[in-house]
Structures are given as C-alpha cells and as structure tokens.
Design a protein around this motif. Structure first.
Motif, PDB file in Angstrom:
ATOM      1  N   LEU A  30       0.823  -1.211   0.000  1.00  0.00           N
ATOM      2  CA  LEU A  30       0.000   0.000   0.000  1.00  0.00           C
ATOM      3  C   LEU A  30       0.858   1.262   0.000  1.00  0.00           C
ATOM      4  O   LEU A  30       0.498   2.267  -0.616  1.00  0.00           O
ATOM      5  N   ALA A  31       1.997   1.217   0.696  1.00  0.00           N
ATOM      6  CA  ALA A  31       2.903   2.370   0.670  1.00  0.00           C
ATOM      7  C   ALA A  31       3.436   2.599  -0.742  1.00  0.00           C
ATOM      8  O   ALA A  31       3.535   3.748  -1.210  1.00  0.00           O
ATOM      9  N   LEU A  32       3.745   1.529  -1.450  1.00  0.00           N
ATOM     10  CA  LEU A  32       4.220   1.667  -2.829  1.00  0.00           C
ATOM     11  C   LEU A  32       3.090   2.128  -3.753  1.00  0.00           C
ATOM     12  O   LEU A  32       3.322   2.918  -4.675  1.00  0.00           O
ATOM     13  N   TYR A  33       1.868   1.664  -3.508  1.00  0.00           N
ATOM     14  CA  TYR A  33       0.729   2.167  -4.291  1.00  0.00           C
ATOM     15  C   TYR A  33       0.580   3.668  -4.100  1.00  0.00           C
ATOM     16  O   TYR A  33       0.353   4.413  -5.067  1.00  0.00           O
ATOM     17  N   CYS A  34       0.682   4.131  -2.866  1.00  0.00           N
ATOM     18  CA  CYS A  34       0.492   5.554  -2.573  1.00  0.00           C
ATOM     19  C   CYS A  34       1.596   6.418  -3.172  1.00  0.00           C
ATOM     20  O   CYS A  34       1.439   7.638  -3.270  1.00  0.00           O
ATOM     21  N   ALA A  35       2.703   5.798  -3.576  1.00  0.00           N
ATOM     22  CA  ALA A  35       3.776   6.555  -4.229  1.00  0.00           C
ATOM     23  C   ALA A  35       3.387   6.931  -5.654  1.00  0.00           C
ATOM     24  O   ALA A  35       4.091   7.711  -6.306  1.00  0.00           O
ATOM     25  N   ASP A  36       2.266   6.378  -6.153  1.00  0.00           N
ATOM     26  CA  ASP A  36       1.695   6.749  -7.457  1.00  0.00           C
ATOM     27  C   ASP A  36       2.704   6.597  -8.592  1.00  0.00           C
ATOM     28  O   ASP A  36       2.884   7.491  -9.423  1.00  0.00           O
ATOM     29  N   GLY A  37       3.354   5.441  -8.627  1.00  0.00           N
ATOM     30  CA  GLY A  37       4.264   5.140  -9.732  1.00  0.00           C
ATOM     31  C   GLY A  37       5.705   5.510  -9.495  1.00  0.00           C
ATOM     32  O   GLY A  37       6.584   5.097 -10.262  1.00  0.00           O
ATOM     33  N   SER A  38       5.977   6.291  -8.484  1.00  0.00           N
ATOM     34  CA  SER A  38       7.356   6.683  -8.194  1.00  0.00           C
ATOM     35  C   SER A  38       8.092   5.559  -7.469  1.00  0.00           C
ATOM     36  O   SER A  38       7.494   4.804  -6.700  1.00  0.00           O
ATOM     37  N   ALA A  39       9.397   5.474  -7.726  1.00  0.00           N
ATOM     38  CA  ALA A  39      10.235   4.526  -7.000  1.00  0.00           C
ATOM     39  C   ALA A  39      10.715   5.187  -5.714  1.00  0.00           C
ATOM     40  O   ALA A  39      11.097   6.367  -5.710  1.00  0.00           O
ATOM     41  N   LEU A  40      10.684   4.437  -4.618  1.00  0.00           N
ATOM     42  CA  LEU A  40      11.066   4.978  -3.307  1.00  0.00           C
ATOM     43  C   LEU A  40      12.402   4.403  -2.865  1.00  0.00           C
ATOM     44  O   LEU A  40      12.654   3.207  -3.029  1.00  0.00           O
ATOM     45  N   SER A  41      13.211   5.259  -2.302  1.00  0.00           N
ATOM     46  CA  SER A  41      14.485   4.800  -1.751  1.00  0.00           C
ATOM     47  C   SER A  41      14.223   3.951  -0.513  1.00  0.00           C
ATOM     48  O   SER A  41      13.163   4.072   0.118  1.00  0.00           O
ATOM     49  N   PRO A  42      15.161   3.098  -0.130  1.00  0.00           N
ATOM     50  CA  PRO A  42      14.981   2.323   1.102  1.00  0.00           C
ATOM     51  C   PRO A  42      14.741   3.215   2.316  1.00  0.00           C
ATOM     52  O   PRO A  42      13.950   2.874   3.205  1.00  0.00           O
ATOM     53  N   GLN A  43      15.408   4.374   2.346  1.00  0.00           N
ATOM     54  CA  GLN A  43      15.246   5.279   3.482  1.00  0.00           C
ATOM     55  C   GLN A  43      13.826   5.841   3.531  1.00  0.00           C
ATOM     56  O   GLN A  43      13.200   5.902   4.589  1.00  0.00           O
ATOM     57  N   ARG A  44      13.316   6.250   2.367  1.00  0.00           N
ATOM     58  CA  ARG A  44      11.970   6.821   2.322  1.00  0.00           C
ATOM     59  C   ARG A  44      10.928   5.758   2.629  1.00  0.00           C
ATOM     60  O   ARG A  44       9.988   5.992   3.389  1.00  0.00           O
ATOM     61  N   LEU A  45      11.073   4.588   2.045  1.00  0.00           N
ATOM     62  CA  LEU A  45      10.116   3.514   2.277  1.00  0.00           C
ATOM     63  C   LEU A  45      10.136   3.078   3.735  1.00  0.00           C
ATOM     64  O   LEU A  45       9.075   2.855   4.348  1.00  0.00           O
ATOM     65  N   GLY A  46      11.327   3.000   4.307  1.00  0.00           N
ATOM     66  CA  GLY A  46      11.424   2.636   5.726  1.00  0.00           C
ATOM     67  C   GLY A  46      10.766   3.662   6.626  1.00  0.00           C
ATOM     68  O   GLY A  46      10.100   3.315   7.607  1.00  0.00           O
ATOM     69  N   ALA A  47      10.913   4.951   6.279  1.00  0.00           N
ATOM     70  CA  ALA A  47      10.294   6.008   7.088  1.00  0.00           C
ATOM     71  C   ALA A  47       8.772   5.938   7.020  1.00  0.00           C
ATOM     72  O   ALA A  47       8.086   6.289   7.990  1.00  0.00           O
ATOM     73  N   LEU A  48       8.223   5.493   5.887  1.00  0.00           N
ATOM     74  CA  LEU A  48       6.774   5.366   5.760  1.00  0.00           C
ATOM     75  C   LEU A  48       6.237   4.189   6.575  1.00  0.00           C
ATOM     76  O   LEU A  48       5.128   4.251   7.113  1.00  0.00           O
ATOM     77  N   LEU A  49       7.032   3.134   6.667  1.00  0.00           N
ATOM     78  CA  LEU A  49       6.558   1.906   7.295  1.00  0.00           C
ATOM     79  C   LEU A  49       6.795   1.849   8.799  1.00  0.00           C
ATOM     80  O   LEU A  49       6.036   1.203   9.523  1.00  0.00           O
ATOM     81  N   TRP A  50       7.862   2.505   9.273  1.00  0.00           N
ATOM     82  CA  TRP A  50       8.198   2.435  10.700  1.00  0.00           C
ATOM     83  C   TRP A  50       8.370   3.831  11.283  1.00  0.00           C
ATOM     84  O   TRP A  50       9.061   4.675  10.712  1.00  0.00           O
TER      85      TRP A  50
END
Length: 284
Positions: A30-50
């Motif tokens: 769901l976090a990747l869906y909300c990025a609306d097609g953009s690729a997320l760095s590990p740092q950004r994705l980690g900040a969204l999840l934790w």
C-alpha cells in the motif's frame, strides 16, 4: 500476472490465486501504491513503514520485500539499481490491474458523459465503477499517515460517482427508484447539500410535495447547524411553494444558473403546493 484490489480490505491475486500476506507485507504494497508510480528509496520507504528510526534497518526492509515476493510468487516489488549504486523500489503491477485506477478512469468517463447529456451512458459507466467499491479504501492502512491523502481522494471520488449516477438516473425519469437511496444518503452525509437537493426533487417529482417541503426544511436546518450555505435550498423551497419546479427533465448543478426553477427549465412545472405554506417557512 498480479491483480491488486484496494477499494476495501486489500486483496492480492497472483495468476488467479489469492495471496495471503502478513500485515507488514500489506502495508509495504500500500505504501508503494500511494507513491503513485514513483520509486522509493529504502530510506523513504522505511520512514513510511516504521515510526522509530531504530526499526528502519535496510536488512529488515529487504526481509519484508523478500517475504512479499515469495508469497506472491513473483516480482511484485521491483528493485531499481542506479549506476551510482543506489537502490529504489516500486510496485510491480500494471495500473489496469489495480481496481483503484480502473475506478478513477470509469468515474472520469461517466462524469464526462453526464456533462455531455449522455445520461444512459453515464449511468452505466458510473454503475460499473461503483461495483468495484467494496468499502473504505486502503482499509488495511487506515491509521497510516502515508495513506491519508489517497484515502481522502478516493473517498471524495466515490461520493462524486454516487451523486452523479443518481443525477443521471433522475434525468432518465428514475426519480422514484432513487428516492430510497437518497433518503439513506441524507442521513449518512447530512452536510451534503446536493444530496438533499436531489432528494427534494425526487419527492416532488414523485407527487409527494408535502414530503418534499418537509425534506427541504430538514435540509436547511442540517446545513445551517453546520455553518454551511443553504442558498440553493432556499431557492428550491420557493420553487416548491410556487409550483414552478419541473416534474421531469435533466438535473443540472445547483450553481449552473440563477434560480433553480429556471435552470431546471420551466417546462413540466407543477401547480403550487396546496396546504404546504406552513411547512415552507424559512428555518429559524
């Protein structure tokens, strides 16, 4: 091939089978869906999840990505590696295989058909869109900050689809059939003046002018109590009292022209409401 449904509790299918996911794996998708097609760095994705930085280990993130891929039996999370050695992640699902994107396209098509006075086509397309709606969007991530904007956007789009379809139905002469749904919506969305307006119009066109007048007063009280404008309902109230509200024809936006009676067209207007004057006093 993957299919992702997020208009309600998340459902992921891989080659026709439903995939069982752990809660964090659902949040990852769901976090990747909300990025609306953009690729997320590990740092950004980690900040969204934790929330806590101590939980944002790249190893932990890679473990959840690997678990999601294993459950889905495919590259549902795509890894992008740049020449600089940096890595980013995106959702590996075609947009047409995500229900929310199909919903958005069909709602846009139905709205365009309605604006072109193609009411049958509009009602059909919006009906198709609404069959995709299973409940609150992104329900699995309802408490997650990363999902709030998308939840609000999709929820507003759903309301627009429901109301526009009802307008198309009423414009096709299905005012009696629409009345029950509008009565329920007026209780669910009491702040929505357009729902109240459509309910009043349906009651009036169904030869129920006294109930239309009562609903109009109730609507005015509901809007005034929330500090919202009741101008269009006051105008509608006047048209019921004078019998100038048409009993058939298209339903346009309340703000399209000056008086509601005029913008709906005078052809087919009924007689003044007998015995309803007391019900039509401005709410005070």
């Amino acid at each position: 091939m993957f299919e992702l449904d997020i208009l309600g509790p998340l459902i992921l299918c891989s080659h026709g089978r439903t995939v069982r996911l752990r809660p964090m794996e659902r949040d990852l998708l769901l976090a990747l869906y909300c990025a609306d097609g953009s690729a997320l760095s590990p740092q950004r994705l980690g900040a969204l999840l934790w929330d806590r930085a101590t939980e944002r280990s790249p190893i932990t993130l890679r473990r959840h990505i690997a678990g999601t891929r294993k459950a889905a039996a495919g590259e549902i999370v795509v890894t992008h590696r740049q020449g600089t050695g940096t890595t980013s992640y995106s959702l590996g699902i075609d947009r047409e295989h995500i229900d929310a994107f199909r919903f958005e396209r069909q709602v846009a098509d139905g709205g365009r058909e309605f604006r072109q006075d193609k009411y049958e086509e509009s009602a059909w397309k919006l009906g198709q869109a609404l069959t995709l709606w299973r409940g609150a969007p992104l329900a699995d991530a309802a408490s997650r900050p990363f999902a709030r904007a998308q939840i609000t956007r999709l929820t507003n789009m759903h309301r627009t689809a429901v109301i526009t379809k009802l307008k198309a139905d009423i414009s096709l002469g299905q005012h009696r059939e629409a009345t029950g749904e509008l009565e329920a919506l007026a209780m669910t969305w009491p702040e929505d003046g357009e729902v109240w307006r459509l309910l009043v119009i349906c009651l009036y066109r169904s030869e129920r002018p006294i109930e239309a007048a009562r609903a109009c007063r109730q609507a005015i009280r509901a809007l005034v109590s929330q500090g919202l404008s009741d101008r269009h309902l006051q105008e509608l109230q006047h048209d019921i009292l004078t019998g100038s509200l048409p009993r058939h024809g298209p339903v346009l936006a309340a703000a399209s022209h000056g008086r509601l009676g005029s913008q709906l067209g005078r052809a087919g207007a009924g007689a003044p409401v007998s015995g309803a004057a007391g019900s039509l006093r401005p709410a005070g």
